[in-house]
Design an enzyme around this catalytic site. Structure first.
Site, PDB file in Angstrom:
ATOM      1  N   GLY A  51       0.870  -1.173   0.000  1.00  0.00           N
ATOM      2  CA  GLY A  51       0.000   0.000   0.000  1.00  0.00           C
ATOM      3  C   GLY A  51       0.903   1.217   0.000  1.00  0.00           C
ATOM      4  O   GLY A  51       2.092   1.107   0.260  1.00  0.00           O
ATOM      5  N   CYS A  52       0.313   2.369  -0.283  1.00  0.00           N
ATOM      6  CA  CYS A  52       1.105   3.600  -0.248  1.00  0.00           C
ATOM      7  C   CYS A  52       1.501   3.912   1.192  1.00  0.00           C
ATOM      8  O   CYS A  52       2.538   4.472   1.460  1.00  0.00           O
ATOM      9  CB  CYS A  52       0.269   4.762  -0.762  1.00  0.00           C
ATOM     10  SG  CYS A  52       0.717   5.272  -2.392  1.00  0.00           S
ATOM     11  N   GLN A  53       0.629   3.565   2.122  1.00  0.00           N
ATOM     12  CA  GLN A  53       0.794   3.985   3.507  1.00  0.00           C
ATOM     13  C   GLN A  53       1.392   2.903   4.386  1.00  0.00           C
ATOM     14  O   GLN A  53       2.250   3.167   5.193  1.00  0.00           O
ATOM     15  CB  GLN A  53      -0.571   4.381   4.086  1.00  0.00           C
ATOM     16  CG  GLN A  53      -1.240   5.501   3.347  1.00  0.00           C
ATOM     17  CD  GLN A  53      -0.734   6.850   3.778  1.00  0.00           C
ATOM     18  OE1 GLN A  53       0.005   6.985   4.742  1.00  0.00           O
ATOM     19  NE2 GLN A  53      -1.093   7.883   3.046  1.00  0.00           N
ATOM     20  N   SER A 119      -5.235   3.625   1.013  1.00  0.00           N
ATOM     21  CA  SER A 119      -4.116   2.925   0.396  1.00  0.00           C
ATOM     22  C   SER A 119      -3.176   2.306   1.431  1.00  0.00           C
ATOM     23  O   SER A 119      -1.974   2.492   1.395  1.00  0.00           O
ATOM     24  CB  SER A 119      -3.347   3.890  -0.509  1.00  0.00           C
ATOM     25  OG  SER A 119      -2.410   3.168  -1.251  1.00  0.00           O
TER      26      SER A 119
END
Lengths: 141, 412
Positions: A51-53, A119
């Protein structure tokens, strides 16, 4: 009612006791901290959902048409929510996993963590869990 | 009595210009510390957009009727405002784009196809946003060129010696960020431009994070290209500016084809319109441009001197306060910084911290800030970033610090 939904209802009942978001988050954080969710050997690139996070690792094992999930995350809130998802879906029948409607997340007030815009890897993880269910069910037909 | 600029800056009055700052998030008064991602809009800009759509909308550069001519005038007046704002020599050199990302893509694609060939190189730095990496990777791949990356030191400053060592006659363009979105570093772009010009290499400056904080004079910098987004400077989303020197823009082929950018069209041959219209195919974002013009006026009314003084106060106060939190490490400690503080707290994942701050009504950015290579450089998954605009105050920072302390207590 299938088992998936009865576990979801159990969780909803448990969360009804929490007064505010702080208590909920403290509980989720405890869940995230306490559980060793996945064997080290599966915490690799192959099992990684980026994920982005935050990042999520997911592993599935099949036995007799049922799927056992283990998973982990580098972020503790994400991991706590994973613990709930694993509690709901792990050990259930493949076809029921594939068709599960995971309404409990919304009901316990954590739907923002399962939003694509976060995300954090959780949306992809749920999709991946259902894919396993679908694939294993198709294989057993 | 003469009113000095310092007296004229009234933070409470300024805050009232931004309706969003009066909103709540998760039932708490919002503490907005994510202006580096996108700034909030003053009522002046919102009202101008509203007014334009209610009373002044028509397509531009086309109609003979009064309404269209008025829209065109408003549109071109905004271009003139932007020209003055960045001190561009001519309005021909002010091209409206969707944002900084499109500005960079336009140059990479159009300049790249004309001037970058097999065996050439493009030079960027390790602190670039993905939008100043990927367009160059794409054109380098297409043209068989090499992408060179100047390294960054531990403080988050470009290693200038290394950059100059990479700068040789094979380099066809240097593209770098003026102010880093992830670290806040203000880069010495003027020195780099001068050095590149010794070899006749043009320089593109990504000014997305600079323009909200610093007066930019494209002639003083001698930048060949300078691009920025409207939404980070209190204007609407979807509009941005690419400044380019006429000598380059004239030689570059159009980026998009369509209406507006043509002079004559036959099926055999199309001739292109003059600058800046050559690069503005199709109906432009008219309201965006007009709103951007209003944002320029608004910033001028606040004044860059006031903005910079106030923001530097906020930056030093925030840095000082955050440093007191146990286990907190600031990522990006360059000598020259804009009002951005990126940090991590030992043993705490940025996502978890961000999720709890959200519940407290505090908006910060978490993650890799679209700078994955930079995060890899520091071997961290991401940071929490608080960024300040001139509408923030010390109370916002106090709330942030209290929020972090509370979150850390829950998470550790």
């Amino acid at each position: 009612m299938n088992q998936i939904n009865s576990i979801q209802d159990e969780i909803i009942d448990e969360f009804a006791f929490f007064g505010d978001w702080m208590e909920k988050y403290e509980y989720i954080i405890d869940l995230g901290k306490s559980l060793p969710l996945i064997e080290e050997q599966y915490k690799n690139e192959e099992h990684l959902i980026k994920g982005c996070q935050s990042q999520v690792w997911l592993h599935a094992d099949e036995s007799e048409g049922k799927v056992d999930f283990t998973a982990d995350s580098d972020a503790v809130i994400t991991k706590g929510i994973i613990a709930l998802l694993v509690r709901v879906l792990s050990g259930q029948k493949a076809d029921e996993i594939a068709q599960a409607d995971l309404y409990f997340i919304d009901k316990i007030g954590l739907k923002e963590h399962l939003s694509p815009t976060r995300s954090n890897g959780l949306v992809s993880m749920v999709k991946q869990m259902k894919m396993y269910g679908l694939a294993i069910n198709a294989k057993s037909q | 009595m003469e009113v000095t600029a310092q007296q004229a800056f009234d933070i409470e009055k300024i805050r009232k210009d931004f309706p969003l700052l009066e909103q709540e998030m998760n039932g708490k008064p919002i503490i907005f510390l994510d202006s580096a991602a996108s700034s909030q809009k003053p009522a002046q800009v919102i009202d101008r957009l509203n007014d334009y759509y209610r009373t002044g909308h028509a397509n531009v550069h086309r109609g003979v009727y009064q309404l269209s001519q008025e829209a065109t005038t408003a549109f071109e007046e905004a271009r003139e405002l932007v020209r003055q704002f960045i001190n561009a020599p001519s309005e021909k050199e002010v091209i409206f784009v969707r944002g900084c990302t499109e500005g960079i893509n336009l140059v990479a694609s159009s300049y790249g196809r004309k001037f970058i060939n097999q065996g050439d190189a493009v030079l960027i730095t390790a602190m670039e946003h993905h939008s100043n990496i990927v367009p160059w990777q794409m054109i380098c791949e297409e043209r068989g060129a090499e992408l060179r990356v100047a390294p960054v030191n531990d403080a988050g400053e470009i290693d200038l010696d290394a950059l100059y060592a990479l700068l040789d006659e094979r380099v066809k363009i240097v593209s770098l960020v003026h102010v880093s979105n992830a670290l806040g570093t203000v880069n010495p772009v003027k020195a780099i431009i001068d050095r590149a010009h010794e070899l006749n290499v043009p320089v593109l400056v990504d000014g997305a994070q600079a323009i909200p904080h610093t007066q930019v004079d494209v002639q003083a910098l001698d930048a060949d290209f300078y691009t920025f987004s409207g939404h980070k400077m209190f204007g609407p989303t979807g509009i941005g500016v690419l400044y380019g020197k006429e000598k380059w823009l004239e030689q570059m082929p159009p980026y998009h084809g369509g209406g507006e950018m043509i002079k004559t069209v036959t099926f055999e041959k199309t001739t292109y319109n003059e600058l800046p219209h050559k690069f503005e195919a199709g109906t432009p974002d008219i309201s965006g441009v007009i709103g951007l013009g209003e944002a320029v006026k608004y910033m001028q009314s606040v004044g860059y001197d006031n903005i910079s003084r106030h923001e530097h106060e906020l930056l030093s106060y925030a840095t000082e306060q955050l440093k007191q939190i146990e286990g907190l490490r600031i990522i990006g400690t360059a000598r020259e910084k804009a009002s951005v503080v990126s940090f991590i707290v030992e043993g705490v994942h940025p996502y978890d911290l961000g999720a709890i701050l959200d519940k407290l009504g505090i908006a910060v950015r978490t993650g890799h800030h679209c700078t994955q290579p930079l995060m890899a450089r520091y071997e961290i998954p991401g940071t929490v970033r608080a960024s300040f605009a001139f509408y923030n105050n010390k109370a916002d920072i106090d709330a942030l610090v209290a929020g972090i302390n509370r979150a850390v207590l829950m998470l550790k």
